[in-house]
Design an enzyme around this catalytic site. Structure first.
Site, PDB file in Angstrom:
ATOM      1  N   HIS A  98       0.817  -1.214   0.000  1.00 29.90           N
ATOM      2  CA  HIS A  98       0.000   0.000   0.000  1.00 29.90           C
ATOM      3  C   HIS A  98       0.853   1.267   0.000  1.00 29.90           C
ATOM      4  CE1 HIS A  98      -3.742   2.284   0.948  1.00 29.90           C
ATOM      5  NE2 HIS A  98      -4.262   1.275   0.293  1.00 29.90           N
ATOM      6  N   ASP A 156      -7.795   4.540   8.525  1.00 31.04           N
ATOM      7  CA  ASP A 156      -9.116   4.541   7.900  1.00 31.04           C
ATOM      8  C   ASP A 156      -9.353   3.278   7.086  1.00 31.04           C
ATOM      9  OD1 ASP A 156      -9.740   6.993   8.958  1.00 31.04           O
ATOM     10  OD2 ASP A 156      -9.000   8.111   7.234  1.00 31.04           O
ATOM     11  N   GLU A 269     -12.637  13.555  11.887  1.00 29.33           N
ATOM     12  CA  GLU A 269     -11.955  13.838  10.627  1.00 29.33           C
ATOM     13  C   GLU A 269     -12.724  14.945   9.896  1.00 29.33           C
ATOM     14  OE1 GLU A 269     -10.776  10.711   8.028  1.00 29.33           O
ATOM     15  OE2 GLU A 269      -9.611   9.663   9.564  1.00 29.33           O
TER      16      GLU A 269
END
Length: 505
Positions: A98, A156, A269
């Protein structure tokens, strides 16, 4: 990333074959290991191809082989041989890949597929879990929540590995309260670049422990992490509120992250909706969606405050008080608040639904030239005006998401390698754009313009998931920590074998 963010970010992107735009590495060499090591390197085209690309999809770096270890002992044997053998090759630990610019890759060396090492053991007192480095956070959540406990800090997106996030920081909307994931580790097992397996903690081998956490894989490979656990709530009340004024938006965010655990929310957020991008209104009821779209059109930018309160019993007074505060005291636009009540697991794993949709449409594996920044609180208005208004909003179109939310510096440990701004409160800014083969360089140019603006304006940003190619940029990034970081490299990986894709040494 929040619910539907990835769909909105990527659904407009045309998919092209990677070789048409990927930055390629040089030709690779063949690695031959002695039979006495009892290690098998995978070299079939499919395995090599997978290990040559990452989530960023803007680079191609071809390894000489891939090791799928059956135990941490195999990693130990490989690194000991690489460190002491006549044939020297570099090594990169990779789980889900990632990274964005080949940070978990190695040209001509060995990629260690950490997904082959995944295991979770919860302690009898349920105060911690021992987790193998290649374990995905979503699996940690499943295993621990079944036993009524849970880690306290989350990214997240949960389909990434424990070792991967701990090598960077592991950030998300809970860290204002509990710190990043690297602040919630009790102990590590690390295989260093010298071919040594060491247990480490704040008391045992502390130099390695603090170096590895946020150390970008430079000093060792995390084979086991002892993660702090706490009570796992059953459900989450998940809110989104809209603002047209940036100052009111940031003031309310900063107020929320300053509250104590009992009277505050558990997740904070923020997101920007801009008129030159796709406006996601799906969180709001159908009757309000056109109104939300009109707000963005009329104001050019609308600011979304996103919060969650975890709970077991909705009638508990503190839960009621928090919800009452959200609905009555914050300065969002009247009427523009929406709430979903979801399970704790579904809230934390909210991005997975959108990933599944995107994969079904072949829209997941596209270029992601993302830019992630930490911005000091005192300079966030200058950043907003100079970057959001004068750069991003003036683009013909945007195909991504802009995240904007504050967190507290006192939840970080400065002894660790991770770098953050030197202010009590700083903002996480994630400019998560997607691209096609035709405009990936254009998006990267916008990112460069943003960095240039910050430098010229004296905005003291720090990058996250960064990829510098010049030593002087790394020295500037680490600042006063560079000396210690460099010494740790000499101490634990003197031959510079580990994580060469970071381009630090």
């Amino acid at each position: 990333m929040a619910n539907l963010r990835l769909m909105i970010t990527l659904i407009t992107v045309l998919v092209y074959l990677l070789p048409s735009f990927a930055k390629s590495s040089e030709s690779t060499k063949v690695i031959t290991l002695p039979k006495s090591l009892n290690l098998t390197l995978l070299t079939d085209p499919s395995t090599i191809s997978t290990a040559s690309h990452d989530y960023g999809n803007v680079t191609t770096v071809t390894p000489g082989g891939v090791l799928c270890p059956s135990s941490s002992a195999e990693i130990f044997r490989l690194l000991r041989y690489a460190a002491n053998g006549e044939t020297i090759f570099q090594v990169a630990a990779r789980s889900q890949g990632h990274s964005l610019n080949g940070q978990a890759s190695v040209s001509g060396g060995v990629v260690i597929n950490m997904t082959c090492l995944a295991d979770i053991t919860v302690s009898e007192d349920k105060e911690y879990a021992d987790v193998a480095g290649g374990t995905l956070w979503v699996d940690v959540l499943r295993e621990t929540a079944e036993q009524g406990v849970s880690p306290v800090s989350w990214t997240d997106y949960l389909h990434i590995s424990v070792g991967g996030t701990l090598s960077n920081a592991g950030i998300g909307g809970q860290m204002f309260r509990n710190g990043p994931q690297i602040s919630n580790v009790l102990e590590l097992d690390v295989i260093t670049g010298k071919g040594e397996t060491l247990a480490c903690s704040p008391q045992l081998n502390p130099e390695l422990f603090y170096g590895v956490l946020g150390g970008l894989g430079q000093f060792g490979i995390i084979s086991r992490a002892r993660i702090v656990l706490n009570h796992a709530p059953k459900r989450a009340k998940w809110f989104k509120m809209l603002y047209s004024d940036f100052t009111a938006f940031t003031k309310d965010q900063e107020s929320l992250i300053s509250m104590n655990n009992d009277t505050g929310v558990d997740y904070v957020e923020g997101q920007l909706l801009m008129s030159n991008g796709i406006v996601d209104t799906s969180f709001f009821p159908p009757s309000d969606q056109s109104k939300v779209a009109d707000l963005v059109k009329n104001h050019s930018i609308i600011y979304v405050l996103e919060v969650a309160k975890y709970y077991d019993d909705p009638t508990v007074p503190t839960t009621v008080q928090v919800i009452d505060k959200l609905t009555k005291t914050l300065s969002y636009l009247s009427g523009f608040i929406s709430m979903h009540d979801v399970s704790y697991f579904d809230f934390l794993n909210r991005v997975q639904v959108e990933e599944d949709k995107l994969r079904s449409l072949a829209l997941w594996e596209v270029p992601h030239p993302w830019l992630n920044l930490y911005v000091p609180k005192t300079q966030i208005l200058d950043f907003h005006n100079g970057v959001v208004k004068d750069i991003l909003l003036k683009q013909n179109s945007t195909s991504g998401v802009a995240l904007f939310y504050p967190t507290n510096r006192n939840k970080w440990d400065n002894r660790m390698s991770a770098m953050i701004p030197d202010e009590d409160i700083f903002y996480v800014v994630g400019l998560l754009q997607s691209a096609s083969s035709q405009n990936v360089q254009e998006v990267e140019s916008v990112n460069e313009a943003i960095i240039r603006f910050c430098k010229d304006s004296g905005i003291k940003i720090k990058q996250y998931l960064m990829h510098f190619t010049r030593k002087e940029d790394w020295v500037e990034h680490f600042g006063s920590k560079w000396g210690a970081f460099s010494k740790r490299k000499d101490l634990f990986d003197p031959k510079k074998l580990l994580s060469p894709g970071q381009d630090i040494f």
